[in-house]
Design a protein around this motif. Structure first.
Motif, mmCIF file in Angstrom:
data_model
loop_
_atom_site.group_PDB
_atom_site.id
_atom_site.type_symbol
_atom_site.label_atom_id
_atom_site.label_comp_id
_atom_site.label_asym_id
_atom_site.label_seq_id
_atom_site.Cartn_x
_atom_site.Cartn_y
_atom_site.Cartn_z
ATOM 1 N N LEU A 4 0.806 -1.211 0.000
ATOM 2 C CA LEU A 4 0.000 0.000 0.000
ATOM 3 C C LEU A 4 0.843 1.268 0.000
ATOM 4 O O LEU A 4 0.379 2.324 -0.429
ATOM 5 C CB LEU A 4 -0.940 0.013 1.205
ATOM 6 C CG LEU A 4 -1.934 -1.155 1.300
ATOM 7 C CD1 LEU A 4 -2.818 -0.988 2.530
ATOM 8 C CD2 LEU A 4 -2.792 -1.256 0.049
ATOM 9 N N THR A 5 2.078 1.170 0.467
ATOM 10 C CA THR A 5 2.935 2.359 0.560
ATOM 11 C C THR A 5 4.010 2.416 -0.519
ATOM 12 O O THR A 5 4.644 3.451 -0.696
ATOM 13 C CB THR A 5 3.610 2.417 1.936
ATOM 14 O OG1 THR A 5 4.366 1.219 2.154
ATOM 15 C CG2 THR A 5 2.572 2.569 3.047
ATOM 16 N N ALA A 6 4.199 1.319 -1.245
ATOM 17 C CA ALA A 6 5.273 1.274 -2.235
ATOM 18 C C ALA A 6 4.900 2.076 -3.476
ATOM 19 O O ALA A 6 3.730 2.163 -3.856
ATOM 20 C CB ALA A 6 5.576 -0.167 -2.625
ATOM 21 N N ILE A 7 5.908 2.657 -4.125
ATOM 22 C CA ILE A 7 5.674 3.311 -5.404
ATOM 23 C C ILE A 7 5.512 2.236 -6.469
ATOM 24 O O ILE A 7 6.012 1.104 -6.322
ATOM 25 C CB ILE A 7 6.836 4.269 -5.756
ATOM 26 C CG1 ILE A 7 8.170 3.518 -5.803
ATOM 27 C CG2 ILE A 7 6.897 5.416 -4.744
ATOM 28 C CD1 ILE A 7 9.333 4.379 -6.242
ATOM 29 N N ARG A 11 6.277 -2.387 -7.194
ATOM 30 C CA ARG A 11 5.174 -3.271 -6.817
ATOM 31 C C ARG A 11 5.209 -4.624 -7.517
ATOM 32 O O ARG A 11 4.640 -5.590 -7.013
ATOM 33 C CB ARG A 11 3.833 -2.594 -7.099
ATOM 34 C CG ARG A 11 3.556 -1.440 -6.156
ATOM 35 C CD ARG A 11 2.221 -0.789 -6.451
ATOM 36 N NE ARG A 11 2.007 0.364 -5.577
ATOM 37 C CZ ARG A 11 0.997 1.208 -5.691
ATOM 38 N NH1 ARG A 11 0.096 1.022 -6.651
ATOM 39 N NH2 ARG A 11 0.872 2.222 -4.869
ATOM 40 N N THR A 12 5.854 -4.710 -8.666
ATOM 41 C CA THR A 12 5.865 -5.981 -9.393
ATOM 42 C C THR A 12 6.444 -7.106 -8.549
ATOM 43 O O THR A 12 5.882 -8.202 -8.467
ATOM 44 C CB THR A 12 6.666 -5.846 -10.699
ATOM 45 O OG1 THR A 12 6.073 -4.840 -11.519
ATOM 46 C CG2 THR A 12 6.671 -7.162 -11.458
ATOM 47 N N GLY A 13 7.547 -6.835 -7.894
ATOM 48 C CA GLY A 13 8.156 -7.845 -7.031
ATOM 49 C C GLY A 13 7.265 -8.191 -5.851
ATOM 50 O O GLY A 13 7.201 -9.359 -5.431
ATOM 51 N N LEU A 48 -7.673 -4.687 -5.034
ATOM 52 C CA LEU A 48 -8.438 -3.553 -5.542
ATOM 53 C C LEU A 48 -7.629 -2.267 -5.484
ATOM 54 O O LEU A 48 -7.675 -1.444 -6.408
ATOM 55 C CB LEU A 48 -9.729 -3.391 -4.725
ATOM 56 C CG LEU A 48 -10.805 -4.455 -4.928
ATOM 57 C CD1 LEU A 48 -11.955 -4.226 -3.960
ATOM 58 C CD2 LEU A 48 -11.316 -4.448 -6.362
ATOM 59 N N PHE A 49 -6.890 -2.083 -4.393
ATOM 60 C CA PHE A 49 -6.057 -0.878 -4.275
ATOM 61 C C PHE A 49 -5.023 -0.826 -5.390
ATOM 62 O O PHE A 49 -4.762 0.236 -5.961
ATOM 63 C CB PHE A 49 -5.371 -0.847 -2.913
ATOM 64 C CG PHE A 49 -4.360 0.248 -2.773
ATOM 65 C CD1 PHE A 49 -4.756 1.540 -2.443
ATOM 66 C CD2 PHE A 49 -3.005 0.004 -2.989
ATOM 67 C CE1 PHE A 49 -3.816 2.566 -2.339
ATOM 68 C CE2 PHE A 49 -2.072 1.017 -2.889
ATOM 69 C CZ PHE A 49 -2.476 2.296 -2.552
ATOM 70 N N SER A 50 -4.428 -1.964 -5.703
ATOM 71 C CA SER A 50 -3.404 -2.000 -6.750
ATOM 72 C C SER A 50 -3.972 -1.569 -8.093
ATOM 73 O O SER A 50 -3.346 -0.799 -8.828
ATOM 74 C CB SER A 50 -2.824 -3.416 -6.855
ATOM 75 O OG SER A 50 -2.244 -3.820 -5.631
ATOM 76 N N VAL A 51 -5.173 -2.055 -8.414
ATOM 77 C CA VAL A 51 -5.799 -1.684 -9.689
ATOM 78 C C VAL A 51 -6.196 -0.213 -9.686
ATOM 79 O O VAL A 51 -6.003 0.503 -10.670
ATOM 80 C CB VAL A 51 -7.031 -2.571 -9.958
ATOM 81 C CG1 VAL A 51 -7.753 -2.126 -11.215
ATOM 82 C CG2 VAL A 51 -6.619 -4.033 -10.062
ATOM 83 N N ALA A 61 1.847 -0.987 -15.823
ATOM 84 C CA ALA A 61 1.433 -0.997 -14.423
ATOM 85 C C ALA A 61 0.018 -1.548 -14.284
ATOM 86 O O ALA A 61 -0.283 -2.307 -13.364
ATOM 87 C CB ALA A 61 1.520 0.409 -13.842
ATOM 88 N N ALA A 62 -0.856 -1.174 -15.231
ATOM 89 C CA ALA A 62 -2.223 -1.700 -15.212
ATOM 90 C C ALA A 62 -2.226 -3.204 -15.453
ATOM 91 O O ALA A 62 -2.971 -3.954 -14.810
ATOM 92 C CB ALA A 62 -3.062 -0.987 -16.276
ATOM 93 N N ARG A 63 -1.391 -3.654 -16.374
ATOM 94 C CA ARG A 63 -1.306 -5.085 -16.665
ATOM 95 C C ARG A 63 -0.873 -5.879 -15.431
ATOM 96 O O ARG A 63 -1.459 -6.911 -15.105
ATOM 97 C CB ARG A 63 -0.311 -5.299 -17.824
ATOM 98 C CG ARG A 63 -0.254 -6.731 -18.330
ATOM 99 C CD ARG A 63 0.945 -6.879 -19.270
ATOM 100 N NE ARG A 63 0.857 -5.963 -20.391
ATOM 101 C CZ ARG A 63 0.266 -6.254 -21.541
ATOM 102 N NH1 ARG A 63 -0.283 -7.440 -21.724
ATOM 103 N NH2 ARG A 63 0.238 -5.371 -22.517
#
Length: 426
Positions: A4-7, A11-13, A48-51, A61-63
């Motif tokens: 939730l806090t990462a740029i 986030r992929t990792g 949901l937050f990620s999307v 990023a969306a993918r």
């Protein structure tokens, strides 16, 4: 909390770490599934937050965010076993045989994708991944459903698509099924929440992104769960009447008090109706319809169609629909909504007496389909064509009004004599 806090570049990792950890935990039949189920709400919320939080200007990023959300959903709730399909489209997309191929393209989605070299992201172990649900019953908990339904009307197009796709997959019905009894039983206890999200505010006072979200959600619900919102529901009828009035005024099809406040209305070409041009004319035509720009200036920032490659043997490639300009999207989803009404409430729509609210809106719905046949967005033309074909085929079995009867009472489909409470100014 790290996710939730990462740029977003980091986030992929995190996505892969979480999904791999969940898969390892699920393999421990003694404590793994119960442990994962305890964090059901947190996992869905993180997906949901990620999307929702991924940057619009970066399709990759969306993918990645969509892939993470779908992976978490599959681990928690399993997946249905639909007929073998190589391509899974948005459940609101019209069937391929309904589409007028305006672009002359018939190639498979992603056939020219620049990422073809990275088509599959599955690991050897994923090809035999389990599809049984971790959560008991294979259905979201009430808390998770509440979260999903409140976000289903979001102004974020990607988020709406993700939730629709997961709900439809969870219904254990074919993706292109016209209705889903399982999904209906899942949503029926939450009708109050749905109505609060959909009908709590007048459509004309909402900004355009919120209008699109609500109309699209309603089209989805009536398409796949018609029993949840029957056509006799007064909230639904008022909503349909208000939407028809806004579209009719924007199209120049209403000869009544066109200076009435209709909020942000969109004409048949997907441009916002300009009230200050309502009485001006150019070569005898309404200036509000002729002075629109030739292109949507925001279209350069919109996301193109993209494909999520199949992540295991049971699910084909997932096609994420193109992000359209908001005006075009509202017009297209409005047509999809009224087409769903015709297809899934056929008896109530065609057999209602003309003096009833349903009979009142029927000629204006058909008029809307005809007007959209000569509109600019090819998506709207395709939907209008498919909708009119449905009207012609379904009205044959009706013993009461037909298309000719309604058009005869209202020549040219003009909405000028709009009677009743549905379309009259409130």
């Amino acid at each position: 909390s790290t996710l939730l806090t990462a740029i977003w570049p980091c986030r992929t990792g995190i996505y892969r770490g979480i999904t791999e950890l969940l898969r390892l935990l699920v393999k421990n039949a003694d404590i793994g599934p119960n442990f994962v189920a305890l964090f059901e709400f947190d996992l869905v919320h993180a997906g949901l937050f990620s999307v929702k939080d991924c940057p619009r200007e970066c399709p990759i990023a969306a993918r990645e965010a969509l892939g993470f959300f779908f992976d978490v959903w599959t681990i928690l709730y399993g997946q249905s076993d639909p007929p073998s399909v190589s391509v899974v489209r948005d459940c609101l997309s019209i069937e391929s045989n309904d589409v007028l191929d305006s672009c002359g393209r018939n190639e498979e989605p992603g056939s020219n994708d620049e990422d073809a070299s990275t088509e599959k992201r599955t690991s050897p172990s994923e090809s035999t991944e389990r599809t049984k649900p971790v959560v008991a019953g294979g259905s979201p908990s009430p808390a998770v459903l509440h979260l999903l339904l409140t976000e289903l009307c979001s102004s974020n197009q990607l988020l709406r698509f993700a939730i629709r796709h997961c709900l439809q997959r969870n219904s254990a019905q074919p993706i292109l099924s016209s209705s889903s009894p399982v999904l209906t039983s899942l949503l029926q206890p939450h009708v109050t929440i749905l109505k609060r999200c959909l009908f709590s505010r007048s459509l004309r006072i909402l900004p355009l992104p919120d209008q699109v979200g609500i109309v699209e959600t309603l089209a989805f619900l009536i398409s796949f769960t018609p029993d949840v919102l029957p056509l006799s529901d007064q909230h639904l009828l008022s909503f349909l009447g208000e939407l028809l009035k806004m579209l009719s005024i924007a199209d120049g099809a209403m000869n009544g008090d066109r200076t009435a406040d209709v909020g942000v209305a969109v004409n048949k070409n997907g441009y916002v109706y300009k009230r200050d041009l309502v009485h001006a004319t150019v070569d005898g035509e309404d200036a509000s319809l002729t002075r629109s720009a030739k292109t949507h200036t925001s279209s350069v920032f919109l996301r193109e169609e993209m494909v999520l490659r199949g992540r295991n043997d049971n699910v084909g490639d997932i096609v994420v629909p193109t992000e359209l300009p908001l005006g075009v999207q509202l017009r297209v989803t409005s047509l999809a909504l009224f087409r769903a009404v015709v297809k899934n409430h056929t008896s109530a729509f065609f057999e209602a007496d003309k003096s009833t609210p349903i009979g009142n809106i029927r000629p204006h719905v058909i008029s809307l389909f005809f007007r959209s046949l000569v509109s600019t967005p090819h998506q709207a033309v395709s939907l209008a064509h498919a909708a009119l074909r449905d009207v012609l085929s379904l009205s044959v079995s009706s013993t009461k009004p037909t298309v000719q009867d309604d058009e005869g009472d209202n020549p040219g489909g003009d909405a000028a004599n709009t009677p009743g409470s549905s379309l009259s100014p409130s």
